[in-house]
Scaffold this motif. Structure first.
Motif, PDB file in Angstrom:
ATOM      1  N   ALA A 193      28.991  42.988  44.705  1.00 27.71           N
ATOM      2  CA  ALA A 193      28.873  42.224  45.960  1.00 27.71           C
ATOM      3  C   ALA A 193      30.226  41.880  46.565  1.00 27.71           C
ATOM      4  N   LEU A 194      31.302  42.051  45.798  1.00 26.41           N
ATOM      5  CA  LEU A 194      32.635  41.785  46.339  1.00 26.41           C
ATOM      6  C   LEU A 194      33.069  42.885  47.305  1.00 26.41           C
ATOM      7  N   ASN A 195      32.397  44.018  47.264  1.00 26.75           N
ATOM      8  CA  ASN A 195      32.936  45.234  47.865  1.00 26.75           C
ATOM      9  C   ASN A 195      33.139  45.163  49.372  1.00 26.75           C
ATOM     10  N   ASN A 196      32.207  44.592  50.077  1.00 27.05           N
ATOM     11  CA  ASN A 196      32.355  44.519  51.534  1.00 27.05           C
ATOM     12  C   ASN A 196      32.232  43.084  52.031  1.00 27.05           C
ATOM     13  N   ALA A 197      32.846  42.193  51.257  1.00 24.18           N
ATOM     14  CA  ALA A 197      32.709  40.755  51.521  1.00 24.18           C
ATOM     15  C   ALA A 197      33.951  40.160  52.171  1.00 24.18           C
ATOM     16  N   GLY A 198      34.835  41.017  52.671  1.00 22.00           N
ATOM     17  CA  GLY A 198      36.062  40.497  53.271  1.00 22.00           C
ATOM     18  C   GLY A 198      37.100  40.106  52.237  1.00 22.00           C
ATOM     19  N   ILE A 199      37.031  40.770  51.084  1.00 17.85           N
ATOM     20  CA  ILE A 199      37.956  40.471  49.994  1.00 17.85           C
ATOM     21  C   ILE A 199      38.857  41.687  49.783  1.00 17.85           C
ATOM     22  N   GLY A 200      40.175  41.467  49.931  1.00 14.84           N
ATOM     23  CA  GLY A 200      41.119  42.553  49.754  1.00 14.84           C
ATOM     24  C   GLY A 200      41.460  42.764  48.290  1.00 14.84           C
ATOM     25  N   ALA A 201      42.211  41.828  47.739  1.00 14.86           N
ATOM     26  CA  ALA A 201      42.634  41.929  46.345  1.00 14.86           C
ATOM     27  C   ALA A 201      42.121  40.732  45.564  1.00 14.86           C
ATOM     28  N   SER A 223      38.046  46.302  54.307  1.00 16.11           N
ATOM     29  CA  SER A 223      38.163  46.014  55.732  1.00 16.11           C
ATOM     30  C   SER A 223      37.944  44.527  55.963  1.00 16.11           C
ATOM     31  N   ALA A 224      38.625  44.031  56.994  1.00 18.36           N
ATOM     32  CA  ALA A 224      38.411  42.649  57.388  1.00 18.36           C
ATOM     33  C   ALA A 224      36.987  42.487  57.901  1.00 18.36           C
ATOM     34  N   VAL A 225      36.472  41.283  57.724  1.00 19.40           N
ATOM     35  CA  VAL A 225      35.130  40.981  58.219  1.00 19.40           C
ATOM     36  C   VAL A 225      35.237  39.833  59.215  1.00 19.40           C
ATOM     37  N   THR A 226      34.219  39.696  60.021  1.00 17.45           N
ATOM     38  CA  THR A 226      34.232  38.670  61.062  1.00 17.45           C
ATOM     39  C   THR A 226      33.590  37.385  60.543  1.00 17.45           C
ATOM     40  N   LEU A 227      34.350  36.314  60.632  1.00 16.35           N
ATOM     41  CA  LEU A 227      33.845  35.000  60.235  1.00 16.35           C
ATOM     42  C   LEU A 227      33.312  34.301  61.474  1.00 16.35           C
ATOM     43  N   VAL A 228      32.095  33.798  61.380  1.00 17.32           N
ATOM     44  CA  VAL A 228      31.491  33.105  62.519  1.00 17.32           C
ATOM     45  C   VAL A 228      31.036  31.717  62.096  1.00 17.32           C
ATOM     46  N   GLU A 229      30.984  30.836  63.103  1.00 16.20           N
ATOM     47  CA  GLU A 229      30.476  29.489  62.853  1.00 16.20           C
ATOM     48  C   GLU A 229      28.964  29.546  63.031  1.00 16.20           C
ATOM     49  N   GLN A 230      28.268  29.602  61.930  1.00 12.41           N
ATOM     50  CA  GLN A 230      26.813  29.752  61.961  1.00 12.41           C
ATOM     51  C   GLN A 230      26.281  29.284  60.607  1.00 12.41           C
ATOM     52  N   PRO A 267      34.592  49.718  44.823  1.00 14.27           N
ATOM     53  CA  PRO A 267      35.729  50.632  45.056  1.00 14.27           C
ATOM     54  C   PRO A 267      36.669  50.199  46.163  1.00 14.27           C
ATOM     55  N   ASN A 268      36.231  49.353  47.083  1.00 12.56           N
ATOM     56  CA  ASN A 268      37.106  48.965  48.187  1.00 12.56           C
ATOM     57  C   ASN A 268      38.033  47.793  47.849  1.00 12.56           C
ATOM     58  N   VAL A 269      37.756  47.132  46.725  1.00 10.15           N
ATOM     59  CA  VAL A 269      38.546  45.958  46.339  1.00 10.15           C
ATOM     60  C   VAL A 269      39.736  46.410  45.493  1.00 10.15           C
ATOM     61  N   THR A 270      40.862  45.759  45.692  1.00 11.63           N
ATOM     62  CA  THR A 270      42.038  46.001  44.860  1.00 11.63           C
ATOM     63  C   THR A 270      42.008  45.035  43.675  1.00 11.63           C
ATOM     64  N   PHE A 271      41.925  45.591  42.473  1.00 13.55           N
ATOM     65  CA  PHE A 271      41.861  44.744  41.280  1.00 13.55           C
ATOM     66  C   PHE A 271      43.250  44.627  40.648  1.00 13.55           C
ATOM     67  N   LEU A 272      43.790  43.448  40.706  1.00 13.17           N
ATOM     68  CA  LEU A 272      45.080  43.163  40.076  1.00 13.17           C
ATOM     69  C   LEU A 272      44.786  42.650  38.669  1.00 13.17           C
ATOM     70  N   MET A 273      45.388  43.307  37.680  1.00 12.13           N
ATOM     71  CA  MET A 273      44.984  43.036  36.307  1.00 12.13           C
ATOM     72  C   MET A 273      46.000  42.157  35.578  1.00 12.13           C
ATOM     73  N   SER A 274      45.502  41.522  34.519  1.00 14.61           N
ATOM     74  CA  SER A 274      46.353  40.642  33.708  1.00 14.61           C
ATOM     75  C   SER A 274      46.099  40.881  32.233  1.00 14.61           C
ATOM     76  N   LEU A 275      47.085  40.513  31.437  1.00 16.46           N
ATOM     77  CA  LEU A 275      46.939  40.510  29.983  1.00 16.46           C
ATOM     78  C   LEU A 275      46.827  39.067  29.506  1.00 16.46           C
ATOM     79  N   TYR A 276      46.221  38.911  28.340  1.00 14.51           N
ATOM     80  CA  TYR A 276      46.041  37.593  27.728  1.00 14.51           C
ATOM     81  C   TYR A 276      47.252  37.356  26.821  1.00 14.51           C
TER      82      TYR A 276
END
Lengths: 351, 351
Positions: A30-38, A309-316, A67-76
């Motif tokens: 669900a993160l894929n087209n939710a207006g989330i870059g990284a 891709s950027a998504v449009t935020l609306v007041e609704q 696939p559209n999200v950039t996953f920045l990874m970390s180590l523990y």
């Protein structure tokens, strides 16, 4: 009815838990087209992500799911981590190393007790340009009056010491919850950043007392602490940026005698964030706090963010689902209760 | 194996919730031969106990369920309470009037907002010798930095004012949880007493965060607060005495998204108390804290306590039941999870 458009946004979430197995598969697509870059992905799996190879494999799994999200990874951060492994991680695009004090949150039993043994690792991280991500709480110690309410404030001496010893090491104090933490980070140099969650902009201790779905670590604290988090965003301080700490748990591990720590904001983060910022008249900081400041601190390039891709935020009006259903790894039907389940936000993403 | 006998005890619990209907019937009979002399019964039923007639009827119900226990009754402070009703209550053996600030705990929606309107009532209570019992928290008010962590401390100005205005009125600050409250009560005159629960001698904020069965109001606070409660008992201060605030809720109202506030200690209070006192080397205060100081403040006579017999407390492992089952008023099978469910105490009552 006319709908007010706020603008187009592509936010970066610099602190997220995406889990593994069935739960990962339930929350990641669900993160894929939710207006989330990284998103900067936490390594506290079972077992934790401690090597580059594990991080790469985990990233690969996540990328397939979104696939559209950039996953920045970390180590523990752990005693087996070596300067050589840090160099390998850097070469493989791993971005940060996360430090958990022992036992303070989900899957932190292997957390650190003292930073001195990691100074070689930190030196290498500073040299190659990796980020040190700190869960900034010390373990509770009632004999010294330390509990979950002052564990973050008492941690700040460690942050100051690490910054003094590694001034060029980028350090992020994760999910700050106190005025003391905000003031401390502000007082430090340009290499010290700080993530703030959406829920800590809205909750105080009253809101998680007896309310398991708002219970997370670090816990939300006094009203004056919440105010300090809001104020530093409102002033547009560039070293404070979004890290949601979105942390899904199945409902049966929340609504029980010993509740798992974590608030799930997931894919609706843009709507949650707009709603939270508007509550203290700071929606004009959405682009900075939600996108640009984090990208700048993490030195993200346009190439890093080419997928989404950027998504449009609306007041609704937008009603948060009451329940998200999934089937767990044992084939059992489970539920996740999202933050503000069933409540109506004033903003949404225009489909 | 020899069992060490600590002594014979008959304790008084000066703050207890015995509920109504099926839940009342589930928790009250077990008090009968549990080494409990008198209990001071809270009036926050649905509807609340606001008249002498209600209190007498409630007492009659309770006495049938536990005929050996002395039930000291209270009225719920409310705008309809008159000096005449106070005199009638006193004549009928009602002992106290309980004040709940609005909305701070179970069934407190009808609680008070200002004490000034009650000054006639308080004056009559002072005259006839009734006790004013204060739930000492002010309602949370984030704009003024008031939350459940400082609500008790911020209440203390009201306690001081009431004591100054009615110096001969016996006032009990109920279930104190903070060092500030302990210091305040100590600083006041002989007419001001203070109850302390067993669970507040053992818990800090960490222990109820995410642990619904330890969640009560007022919430347990910092380690230094717990230490202050322990210390005032250890020093044997005569105006601090036992009030358990035992408050049963069915499990399904605890292990849920919005948890009912209350810890259930019930009939095992003597074992719990011995175990708690021993944890900070204060078991020698059991008779004073658990029996005599409360009886003295409430002016209980031997005649008041003629029903129950002392029981023998021994040092012997005792496992608290994991679950107490009952059938609710709708005929549904329900459970109560007691404090320290499944844990082993070091003391028990010799049957």
């Amino acid at each position: 009815m006319s709908v007010k458009t706020i603008g187009k946004f592509l936010i970066n979430d610099l602190h997220i838990h995406l889990r593994q197995g069935a739960l990962m598969k339930a929350v990641t697509p669900a993160l894929n087209n939710a207006g989330i870059g990284a998103v900067f992905v936490m390594p506290n799996l079972q077992p934790p992500i401690t090597t580059s190879d594990q991080a790469i494999a985990y990233r690969s799994e996540l990328q397939k799911l979104a696939p559209n999200v950039t996953f920045l990874m970390s180590l523990y951060l752990n005693p087996d981590l070596t300067p050589a492994e840090i160099r390998k991680a850097k070469a493989n695009g791993v971005v940060g190393v996360k430090s958990y004090p022992r036992g303070v949150t989900t899957n932190s039993e292997g957390g650190i007790e003292s930073y001195l043994v990691y100074y070689d690792v930190f030196g290498t991280m500073e040299e190659v340009g990796m980020v040190l991500n700190l869960h900034g709480e010390i373990p509770s110690d009632p004999d010294n009056d330390i509990c979950i309410l002052n564990a973050e404030e008492r941690f700040l001496t460690h942050l100051k010491q690490l910054h003094a010893d590694f001034p060029n090491l980028r350090i992020v104090l994760e999910h700050a919850t106190t005025r003391a933490a905000v003031e401390c980070v502000k007082s430090l140099g340009s290499t010290v950043g700080c993530t703030i969650t959406v829920h800590h902009l809205e909750l105080i201790v009253d809101d998680w007392a007896g309310k398991c779905h708002n219970y997370c670590k670090p816990v939300a604290k006094y009203p004056h602490d919440r105010k300090a988090l809001q104020d530093v965003i409102k002033e547009g301080h560039p070293r404070f940026f979004l890290g949601t700490d979105s942390a899904p748990h199945p409902r049966h591990l929340k609504e029980t005698s010993s509740c798992a720590a974590g608030v799930y904001t997931g894919e609706h983060i843009l709507a949650y964030l707009a709603n939270a910022l508007a509550s203290f008249d700071a929606i004009e900081r959405l682009l900075q706090f939600g996108t640009n400041f984090g990208a700048a601190f993490y030195r993200l390039t346009d190439a890093d963010l080419k997928g989404a891709s950027a998504v449009t935020l609306v007041e609704q009006d937008f009603v948060i689902p009451k329940i998200i259903k999934f089937i767990d790894d044992e084939g059992v039907a489970r539920e996740i209760i999202p933050y503000k389940a069933g409540e109506t936000l004033k903003y949404t993403v225009n489909a």
